[in-house]
Design an enzyme around this catalytic site. Structure first.
Site, mmCIF file in Angstrom:
data_model
loop_
_atom_site.group_PDB
_atom_site.id
_atom_site.type_symbol
_atom_site.label_atom_id
_atom_site.label_comp_id
_atom_site.label_asym_id
_atom_site.label_seq_id
_atom_site.Cartn_x
_atom_site.Cartn_y
_atom_site.Cartn_z
ATOM 1 N N THR A 1 4.634 0.975 -4.764
ATOM 2 C CA THR A 1 4.228 -0.412 -4.982
ATOM 3 C C THR A 1 4.282 -0.809 -6.455
ATOM 4 O O THR A 1 4.534 -1.980 -6.770
ATOM 5 C CB THR A 1 2.822 -0.665 -4.388
ATOM 6 O OG1 THR A 1 2.878 -0.395 -2.986
ATOM 7 C CG2 THR A 1 2.368 -2.100 -4.585
ATOM 8 N N GLN B 1 0.820 -1.209 0.000
ATOM 9 C CA GLN B 1 0.000 0.000 0.000
ATOM 10 C C GLN B 1 0.854 1.261 0.000
ATOM 11 O O GLN B 1 0.517 2.257 0.626
ATOM 12 C CB GLN B 1 -0.935 -0.017 1.217
ATOM 13 C CG GLN B 1 -1.858 -1.208 1.204
ATOM 14 C CD GLN B 1 -2.696 -1.313 2.455
ATOM 15 O OE1 GLN B 1 -2.247 -1.040 3.561
ATOM 16 N NE2 GLN B 1 -3.938 -1.717 2.278
ATOM 17 N N CYS B 2 1.934 1.221 -0.743
ATOM 18 C CA CYS B 2 2.901 2.307 -0.793
ATOM 19 C C CYS B 2 2.824 2.984 -2.165
ATOM 20 O O CYS B 2 2.446 2.361 -3.158
ATOM 21 C CB CYS B 2 4.304 1.717 -0.566
ATOM 22 S SG CYS B 2 5.662 2.894 -0.685
ATOM 23 N N ALA B 3 3.214 4.236 -2.230
ATOM 24 C CA ALA B 3 3.254 4.938 -3.517
ATOM 25 C C ALA B 3 4.251 4.291 -4.479
ATOM 26 O O ALA B 3 4.142 4.455 -5.686
ATOM 27 C CB ALA B 3 3.607 6.405 -3.302
#
Length: 173
Positions: free
Chosen positions: A56, A52-54
């Protein structure tokens, strides 16, 4: 005199550790062990990941890199981590997310800590040898075929960038 002997002992232990290279065994996301030593003789790109990371979308670049170079010996190991509070709640959810969104078939570990005192032993060993500790998700550590740390990159460096590929290509068969 005591300081001299302590320094000598520390140098000896450091030399032995350097000769062994970076080691570590992770739990696979699919069950069973994944040992860095099993890939000795091959370059291994270890990347702490989060679903759920920018960053990803770098999973796509990791898979592309693995597809491009695996026949020549490259191993890409994804290490999901919730150290930055951006990972799903379970390894099963991470596995399903990666399969559905990125069709990953590269090796993945169970969710593991990568920073601080609770860090996985692999990450503690890298920090002890190089001072490098992931500052965010998708930090990359390239382990050379001899087990030493060949290079590290932060999250802003894409895994399929020319900079990363050039270093990896120097270790391929």
């Amino acid at each position: 005199m005591k300081t001299f002997f302590l320094s000598l002992l520390l140098m000896t232990l450091t030399t032995v550790a350097a000769a062994r290279g970076i080691t570590g065994q992770f739990d696979s996301i699919d069950g069973g062990p994944l040992a860095i030593e099993d890939w000795r003789g091959q370059p291994v790109l270890v990347v702490n990941t989060a679903s759920q990371c920018a960053f990803t979308d770098q999973y796509a670049g990791l898979q592309a890199l693995y597809d491009r170079y695996r026949a020549r010996g490259l191993v890409v190991l994804a290490v999901p981590s919730d150290d930055f509070r951006q990972e799903l709640d379970s390894a099963a959810e991470v596995r399903a997310f990666c399969a559905l969104n990125y069709d990953l078939d590269l090796p993945m570990t169970d969710i593991s800590p990568v920073r601080g005192a609770a860090a996985h032993p692999f990450y503690r060993a890298v920090r002890a040898e190089t001072g490098f500790e992931p500052a965010w998700n998708f930090n990359k550590i390239l382990i050379a075929p001899d087990g030493s740390v060949a290079a590290t990159w932060g999250a802003m460096v894409r895994p399929d960038s020319g900079m990363v590929r050039r270093v990896i290509e120097g270790f391929l068969k």
